[in-house]
Write an enzyme that holds these catalytic residues in place. Structure first.
Site, PDB file in Angstrom:
ATOM      1  N   MET A 196       0.735  -1.176  -0.080  1.00  0.00           N
ATOM      2  CA  MET A 196       0.022  -0.053  -0.097  1.00  0.00           C
ATOM      3  C   MET A 196       0.856   1.318  -0.222  1.00  0.00           C
ATOM      4  O   MET A 196       2.105   1.299  -0.006  1.00  0.00           O
ATOM      5  CB  MET A 196      -1.027   0.025   1.218  1.00  0.00           C
ATOM      6  N   CYS A 197       0.249   2.397   0.027  1.00  0.00           N
ATOM      7  CA  CYS A 197       0.834   3.599  -0.220  1.00  0.00           C
ATOM      8  C   CYS A 197       0.622   4.577   0.733  1.00  0.00           C
ATOM      9  O   CYS A 197      -0.452   4.454   1.557  1.00  0.00           O
ATOM     10  CB  CYS A 197       0.825   4.150  -1.656  1.00  0.00           C
ATOM     11  N   GLN A 198       1.009   5.764   0.798  1.00  0.00           N
ATOM     12  CA  GLN A 198       0.340   6.952   1.671  1.00  0.00           C
ATOM     13  C   GLN A 198       0.066   8.200   0.791  1.00  0.00           C
ATOM     14  O   GLN A 198       0.915   8.497  -0.263  1.00  0.00           O
ATOM     15  CB  GLN A 198       1.346   7.303   2.694  1.00  0.00           C
ATOM     16  N   ILE A 204       3.710   8.563  -1.494  1.00  0.00           N
ATOM     17  CA  ILE A 204       4.958   7.624  -1.508  1.00  0.00           C
ATOM     18  C   ILE A 204       4.366   6.399  -1.753  1.00  0.00           C
ATOM     19  O   ILE A 204       3.163   5.984  -1.346  1.00  0.00           O
ATOM     20  CB  ILE A 204       5.543   8.044  -0.207  1.00  0.00           C
TER      21      ILE A 204
END
Lengths: 277, 277
Positions: free
Chosen positions: B1-3, B78
């Site tokens: 996953m990402c932010q 990110i």
């Protein structure tokens, strides 16, 4: 007017040497201080660095002089505004759009008069420049020839010849266009071309004391073309393009060169430039 | 996953404080080390800085921590890759396209399963991510409602609700979308929201020792919203969005919030996340 720099290489290449000389023209050795942009392709996608500050002093340009981004296709532009407010980001070249699942980059040096193409909305300008309008018309014309799938390279070049001829009637239209694979270059008034290949030699920048011995950094199969508004180095064999020439460059090689008709306005301007020399 | 990190402000704002905390999560205080991207709008155009290096060590991220770019709309991302090769530029968020003569930016945190939208060629993905396919479907749907002229903000939000509902059936679809004027934010599983306005106070980053007293830098009319996957500061009043909420934010204000239906897959994932806490 503005200045252009393009690079097409057989294998990913580091263009910091050329960018260092080119960036100096953005306010230091020349007066193109209304912002700059550099786009680096990495396969189908491109990374675009831009700033409304002059290339000779911008922190973004400073980063690029020290951060090695290897690329097979690069287009850079330093701006001296003629149309469109100079300090607005939307008027900075290169412009980028997506077509056929690839990014495309475009930068222009020149001035198109009475140029208001009929754009159907698939690609519309964000800023106020003649240059971005021309890019939109080019992409709209290419897309009209095939909506989803890429045309063959030959068809793409043929379509580009036609639309370039049409737009060039409006004035000075020196441009660089790339899709990450191919570099197209059109000369109206001023564009120079250089091929670097084995045996490599030492090159000395025009705009800086910097020199580089490419024999130490390149290998036998390396091959690249550089296209620029003015030669960047003193001691290499730059060739001046003629008005109306459109080049198709790929893998560091000139694939095709066609001669388009030259408008009366451009002929007049070139005659005036010669008279000034 | 990402932010994800998004900012929408009434007047152009400097986001270096928030970016400093956020960038630390790209490999330092968290494991999102597969590249990053930040897009800054300046009116209708955006400037995108990306790198395939981790945000905590990238020279491009370092530049952004020190170079003040004031913007009314910023989207940062990110990456911890789930779909699409992590080191390829074409898979880095945010993605950008032009619609109605403005740039649009999009970043996604989540994972869409069995998602292959029928794209007509007006907007095609360059990379291999579910995220870019979703962005293309959103823009294609918006463009289908009006080819050349922008829809009204109300129509745009209505169309966005419909297409978001459709895409969110395929899985986790936290996203940020902006056209330089408006910020849209959708929460499937995890997104927090903060409004900063008068009276401003001191804020302390979660991911760094850095703190900032906004009372010293902001004036009474300043107003901005920050949206992030995880709260960035310790001592401010972050609100967690609920699954299925889609926000329309403009001029630093929440204009509208709607509740969309939540897919069974997302309900299951949220229940599992709660069970883990």
């Amino acid at each position: 007017m503005c200045q252009l720099l393009g690079m097409n290489s057989a294998i990913p290449a580091d263009v910091r040497f050329s960018l260092t000389g080119f960036a100096a023209r953005g306010g230091l050795t020349d007066h193109h201080g209304d912002g700059f942009g550099v786009g680096f392709f990495e396969d189908k996608a491109c990374r675009l660095f831009m700033d409304t500050q002059p290339a000779s002093t911008s922190p973004v340009a400073e980063l690029l002089k020290h951060y090695p981004i290897k690329s097979r296709n690069v287009i850079a532009h330093i701006r001296k505004a003629t149309q469109g407010s100079s300090q607005r980001l939307e008027n900075c070249h290169p412009f980028t759009r997506e077509l056929w699942g690839r990014h495309w980059l475009f930068a222009h040096n020149g001035d198109l008069k009475n140029y208001a193409p009929a754009l159907d909305g698939v690609c519309l300008p964000v800023g106020a420049t003649d240059s971005e309008r021309a890019f939109c018309e080019i992409l709209q014309t290419l897309r009209a020839s095939s909506q989803r799938e890429p045309c063959t390279p030959e068809q793409t070049f043929e379509t580009l010849c036609q639309v370039t001829q049409k737009i060039a009637c409006h004035g000075v239209f020196n441009f660089l266009l790339s899709n990450g694979q191919t570099m197209f270059a059109h000369c109206s008034t001023r564009l120079w071309y250089l091929q670097r290949q084995w045996p490599f030699s030492n090159a000395q920048l025009v705009d800086s004391e910097l020199s580089m011995d490419f024999a130490l950094t390149n290998v036998a199969n390396d091959k690249l073309c550089i296209i620029a508004t003015q030669p960047l180095t003193r001691n290499e064999c730059w060739q001046q393009l003629e008005a109306g020439q459109l080049l198709w460059i790929e893998d560091g090689e000139l694939i095709q060169k066609v001669q388009l008709e030259v408008s009366e306005q451009v002929k007049f301007q070139n005659a005036a430039n010669l008279a000034c020399v």
